[in-house]
Design an enzyme around this catalytic site. Structure first.
Site, PDB file in Angstrom:
ATOM      1  N   CYS A  29      -8.833 -74.743  60.517  1.00 51.63           N
ATOM      2  CA  CYS A  29      -9.748 -74.188  61.533  1.00 51.63           C
ATOM      3  C   CYS A  29      -9.000 -73.666  62.751  1.00 51.63           C
ATOM      4  O   CYS A  29      -9.599 -73.066  63.637  1.00 51.63           O
ATOM      5  CB  CYS A  29     -10.776 -75.227  61.938  1.00 51.63           C
ATOM      6  SG  CYS A  29     -11.635 -75.893  60.513  1.00 51.63           S
ATOM      7  N   HIS A  51     -19.343 -71.226  63.332  1.00 52.56           N
ATOM      8  CA  HIS A  51     -17.937 -71.615  63.106  1.00 52.56           C
ATOM      9  C   HIS A  51     -17.421 -71.054  61.786  1.00 52.56           C
ATOM     10  O   HIS A  51     -17.222 -71.784  60.824  1.00 52.56           O
ATOM     11  CB  HIS A  51     -17.847 -73.144  63.152  1.00 52.56           C
ATOM     12  CG  HIS A  51     -16.463 -73.702  63.012  1.00 52.56           C
ATOM     13  ND1 HIS A  51     -15.331 -73.036  63.426  1.00 52.56           N
ATOM     14  CD2 HIS A  51     -16.030 -74.897  62.509  1.00 52.56           C
ATOM     15  CE1 HIS A  51     -14.266 -73.788  63.174  1.00 52.56           C
ATOM     16  NE2 HIS A  51     -14.664 -74.908  62.610  1.00 52.56           N
TER      17      HIS A  51
END
Ligand SMILES: [Zn+2]
Lengths: 144, 393
Positions: free
Chosen positions: B91, B340
């Site tokens: 991420c 996200h």
């Protein structure tokens, strides 16, 4: 995806017997086993000794997975994942033989050998060491 | 090292973008960034000397690797055969791409570099998304035992609650705040206000975390254009400078950390960033933080130095991180409300910081913001990138 059984096979000593590596130079213990101590680095080559971790320890933290499980764990929710401390070495594991409301951080647990999951009908069956609470012997219950 | 400016930013809407492909998202955000940079003169695709793309796992999400070649091809960078590089750090892929592009310009190797962040997660069915994401953890010694990402952060949350008395209400307040901010962000995935009770009523995912503690599965892309200060001034007067950009590492597995409630990578990266920029936490006007789960934002307050370890819960409870608070966190809505798309996040954070510093953030504008920060995490904090930005004054 389909994988070769060698992927499972090469991890067996660590997963079944909690084999780990102790750096004979600094005394640090690593799980899973490592060929190199990241602290002593080059000096640890040839000095990484295989030892097994204690089979009792305590719960450092845990979570109960109710939804969005991994593949192979679909039918098992809720299941309890936990980090346990085995004499100063921490490992990720599963808890078994207990309900979520019966455990707390700091509880003592002991190792048991269990089936973890299967890679479909034709694939490998994965086994490993997971943990269950060490139950205090029950004080005698008086009949009413 | 040369001073590096951000001259253009672009971002697609984040969300479940069924009708958009990986390559369409890439091109859309790139074109917007080029347009944005072309204030005084047109920035053409062929002016870009190199590109970096942050992407966690198009291999698992879309069965497509070699995204750098896709970027070069679809954005016209093959004219001149310019180099493109894919960067992966789970991420934090976007943040690490930004870090590498920053070095490429600061070092003097290139004058104009594009940084793209991209992830298209909704092509994969939800059961498989959990498995793809957990590849950011230790596959053989965490995921083997059925661990999922929500459960890893849930284990941090439980320990934080145990050690410091952090409450479920404090965790819920992070989601409530970020939804309130996201309500004013036209590109956010969720533009919907929620209450603490909504969080309590949402289904349990990994106890103690419920659905509304978790950032969503998203598609999206973001692109920024970097240039050295001299080149930058030819294209635009709306300059935002990167005052510091630092990357740091910690163990792959959460279980190997001495303290499960501290991300050493964040402590270390922010220390370097503060020193490089010669700034202190009190000098920062707002932060775009990596709130993949509510506990992550609370730990960020602490690890970035805005409060002592263990006081994070109090910070949200006292309203200090609200948009009009002492140190606003996630004016964009954060990962929670904005969405996200994992590899895009680090670049999207930079986009928001730039909009805020140019005072173009409309209803979610942090008043008088001059110095901004972004905090991008990979996995359980195995990688962290902390960046400090300043307005040209
Ligand atoms: Zn050693």
């Amino acid at each position: 995806m389909d994988f070769s059984p060698s992927r499972e096979w090469r991890e067996i000593n660590a997963r079944y017997r909690l084999e780990s590596s102790m750096c004979e130079r600094c005394g640090r213990i690593y799980y899973p086993p490592r060929d190199l101590c990241p602290v002593c680095r080059r000096k640890s080559i040839g000095a990484m000794k295989t030892i097994t971790l204690p089979r009792r320890g305590e719960i450092v933290t845990y979570s109960v997975i109710h939804a969005a499980p991994l593949k192979g764990f679909e039918g098992r929710t809720p299941y309890i994942v936990a980090i346990v401390d085995l004499g100063g070495v921490r490992i990720q594991t599963l808890l078994t033989d207990c309900e979520p409301d019966e455990i707390e951080i700091g509880d003592e647990v002991e190792a048991v050998f269990r089936r973890i999951r299967e890679d479909g009908e034709r694939g490998v069956i994965h086994y490993g060491t997971i943990f269950r609470p060490v139950r205090m012997p029950k004080t005698s219950v008086h009949a009413h | 090292m040369r001073k590096v400016a951000i001259i253009g930013v672009g971002m697609t809407k984040f969300g479940e973008l069924w009708d958009k492909s990986l390559r369409q998202l890439l091109v859309e955000s790139g074109l917007e960034a080029l347009e944005d940079a072309s204030e005084k003169r047109t920035l053409r695709g062929k002016d870009i000397e190199a590109a970096y793309i942050g992407n966690m796992s198009a291999g698992l999400f879309n069965e497509q690797e070699h995204l750098a070649a896709m970027l070069a091809d679809y954005t016209g960078m093959t004219e001149g055969n310019r180099p493109a590089t894919k960067v992966e750090a789970a991420c934090a892929s976007g943040g690490v791409a930004l870090y590498n592009a920053y070095l490429a310009v600061a070092s003097g190797r290139y004058n104009i570099v594009a940084v793209c962040g991209l992830e298209k997660m909704t092509d994969l069915l939800s059961g498989s998304v959990t498995d793809a994401l957990v590849s950011a953890a230790d596959r053989e010694y965490e995921a083997f035992y059925g661990v999922t990402f929500p459960s890893l952060y849930a284990m941090m949350a439980r320990r934080h609650m145990h050690d410091y008395g952090t409450t479920l209400e404090q965790l819920a307040l992070v989601a409530v705040k970020n939804h309130r901010n996201g309500y004013y962000n036209p590109k956010a995935q969720f533009r919907r206000l929620i209450t603490v009770e909504d969080v309590y009523r949402s289904p349990v995912i990994a106890d103690p975390l419920r659905l509304l503690h978790c950032s969503p599965v998203s598609d999206g892309a973001a692109t920024i254009i970097l240039a050295d200060a001299k080149t930058a001034k030819k294209y635009t007067d709306r300059l935002v400078y990167i005052l510091a950009c630092a990357q740091a590492s910690d163990t792959l597995g959460l279980y190997n950390r001495k303290d499960l409630t501290t991300m050493e990578s964040v402590v270390s990266a922010s220390k370097v960033a503060y020193e490089t920029a010669r700034l202190k936490p009190k000098d920062i006007d707002f932060v775009e933080a990596h709130d993949c789960f509510t506990i992550a934002e609370i730990m960020a307050y602490e690890d970035l130095g805005f409060c002592e370890k263990g006081r994070g819960g109090k910070m949200i409870e006292e309203g200090l991180t609200e948009i009009d608070g002492e140190i606003p966190f996630n004016p964009s809505g954060g990962l929670k409300a904005k969405g996200h798309p994992v590899g895009a996040t680090g670049v999207a954070q930079a986009v928001e910081v730039v909009l805020q510093l140019r005072e173009e953030a409309e209803q979610r504008q942090v008043k008088g913001a001059k110095i901004g920060m972004s905090h991008n995490i990979g996995g359980t904090g195995s990688t962290a990138v902390v960046t400090i930005y300043g307005r040209d004054v």
